[in-house]
Write an enzyme that holds these catalytic residues in place. Structure first.
Site, PDB file in Angstrom:
ATOM      1  N   LYS A   1      10.611   4.010  15.887  1.00  0.00           N
ATOM      2  CA  LYS A   1      11.769   4.471  14.627  1.00  0.00           C
ATOM      3  C   LYS A   1      12.756   5.465  15.299  1.00  0.00           C
ATOM      4  O   LYS A   1      13.971   5.092  14.888  1.00  0.00           O
ATOM      5  CB  LYS A   1      11.033   5.376  13.633  1.00  0.00           C
TER       6      LYS A   1
ATOM      7  N   GLY B   1       2.042  11.100  13.978  1.00  0.00           N
ATOM      8  CA  GLY B   1       2.896  10.730  15.167  1.00  0.00           C
ATOM      9  C   GLY B   1       4.237  11.597  15.089  1.00  0.00           C
ATOM     10  O   GLY B   1       4.846  11.457  14.073  1.00  0.00           O
TER      11      GLY B   1
ATOM     12  N   ALA C   1       8.773  10.388  12.612  1.00  0.00           N
ATOM     13  CA  ALA C   1       7.324  10.504  12.395  1.00  0.00           C
ATOM     14  C   ALA C   1       6.857   9.363  11.486  1.00  0.00           C
ATOM     15  O   ALA C   1       7.453   8.537  10.809  1.00  0.00           O
ATOM     16  CB  ALA C   1       7.307  11.825  11.548  1.00  0.00           C
ATOM     17  N   ASP C   2       5.383   9.321  11.880  1.00  0.00           N
ATOM     18  CA  ASP C   2       4.682   8.365  11.093  1.00  0.00           C
ATOM     19  C   ASP C   2       3.465   9.056  10.838  1.00  0.00           C
ATOM     20  O   ASP C   2       2.690   9.514  11.693  1.00  0.00           O
ATOM     21  CB  ASP C   2       4.332   7.055  11.920  1.00  0.00           C
ATOM     22  N   THR C   3       2.923   8.966   9.558  1.00  0.00           N
ATOM     23  CA  THR C   3       1.530   9.399   9.174  1.00  0.00           C
ATOM     24  C   THR C   3       0.749   8.720   8.593  1.00  0.00           C
ATOM     25  O   THR C   3       0.919   7.676   7.814  1.00  0.00           O
ATOM     26  CB  THR C   3       2.159  10.645   8.048  1.00  0.00           C
TER      27      THR C   3
END
Length: 192
Positions: free
Chosen positions: A52, A105, A69-71
Site C-alpha cells: 500500500k 502491519g 497499515a493493514d490489520t
C-alpha cells in the site's frame, strides 16, 4: 516541504492521526489485497502495508512520508473483513468467549528514497461469551462491515470485549505508539 500521507481510506486510522497536531493528507491505496500461500499473519500484514505504501509513493513528491497499515484478526485462521452476514456471524461465533490476536502491519517509507521501516504490532483481545441473539443484534447494528474480525472495539463492539492486553489503538487499526517512535526516530517527524 515534505508531507505526511496516510495511505488508507479507513476513517478510524485518520481519526487516530487527527488527535495529534500534525498536518497529513489521506490518499487511499487501491491495491488488490492478495495473500500468498504459506505466509504467517505477521508476514501478511507487513507485506500488504508495504505494498500500500509503495502504491501511493509512486504518485508522491520526493521526500513525502507515506504511512500504510493493514490489520487482521487471528484465531486459528486469519480473519479479515466479512463479505456476508453468514461470514460475520461465523467470525463472531468463533471469537466469542475466547482470546484472539489483532495484528497490524505498519509500513513507513519516504518517497524517492530507500528509507523504509516495516514492522507489526500484536494485541491480545478477550471477547465475552455471546449468545446467538447477541451476535445477531450486533451484526444488525451494521458496525461489523469493513472491520477485521467483524467487530469495532471503538464502537458498539466495545460491549463484547472483556479485556485487552497491549495497544488499544492497534485494535482500532493504527498502532500509534509504534508509529510515533518510527516517525520521530527515523523520519524526524514529531507527533507531540
Amino acid at each position: 516541504m515534505s508531507k505526511l500521507i496516510l495511505a488508507s481510506g479507513s476513517p478510524r486510522r485518520a481519526e487516530i492521526l487527527k488527535n495529534f497536531n500534525i498536518p497529513f493528507e489521506v490518499i487511499p491505496s487501491t491495491i488488490e489485497e492478495k495473500v500468498h500461500e504459506g505466509e504467517t499473519p505477521e508476514q501478511i500484514v507487513m507485506a500488504l502495508a508495504l505494498e500500500k505504501a509503495h502504491d501511493i509513493s509512486n504518485s508522491c513528491c520526493k521526500g513525502d512520508i507515506i504511512v500504510a497499515a493493514d490489520t487482521v484478526v487471528v484465531k486459528g485462521d486469519v480473519l479479515g473483513k466479512p463479505q456476508s452476514y453468514d461470514e460475520a456471524y461465523n467470525m463472531l461465533a468463533k471469537l466469542q468467549d475466547d482470546v484472539h490476536e489483532v495484528i497490524t502491519g505498519l509500513a513507513v517509507i519516504q518517497a524517492g528514497s530507500l528509507r523504509k521501516i516495516v514492522t507489526f504490532e500484536k494485541t491480545t483481545v478477550k471477547v465475552k461469551p455471546l449468545t446467538d441473539a447477541k451476535i445477531r443484534r450486533y451484526i444488525d447494528t451494521g458496525e461489523v462491515w469493513d472491520k477485521a474480525g467483524s467487530y469495532a472495539i471503538q464502537g458498539i463492539g466495545s460491549a463484547i470485549v472483556e479485556w485487552i492486553a497491549g495497544d488499544y489503538f492497534n485494535v482500532v487499526g493504527l498502532p500509534i505508539n509504534k508509529l510515533e517512535s518510527i516517525l520521530s526516530n527515523y523520519f524526524y517527524i514529531e507527533l507531540l
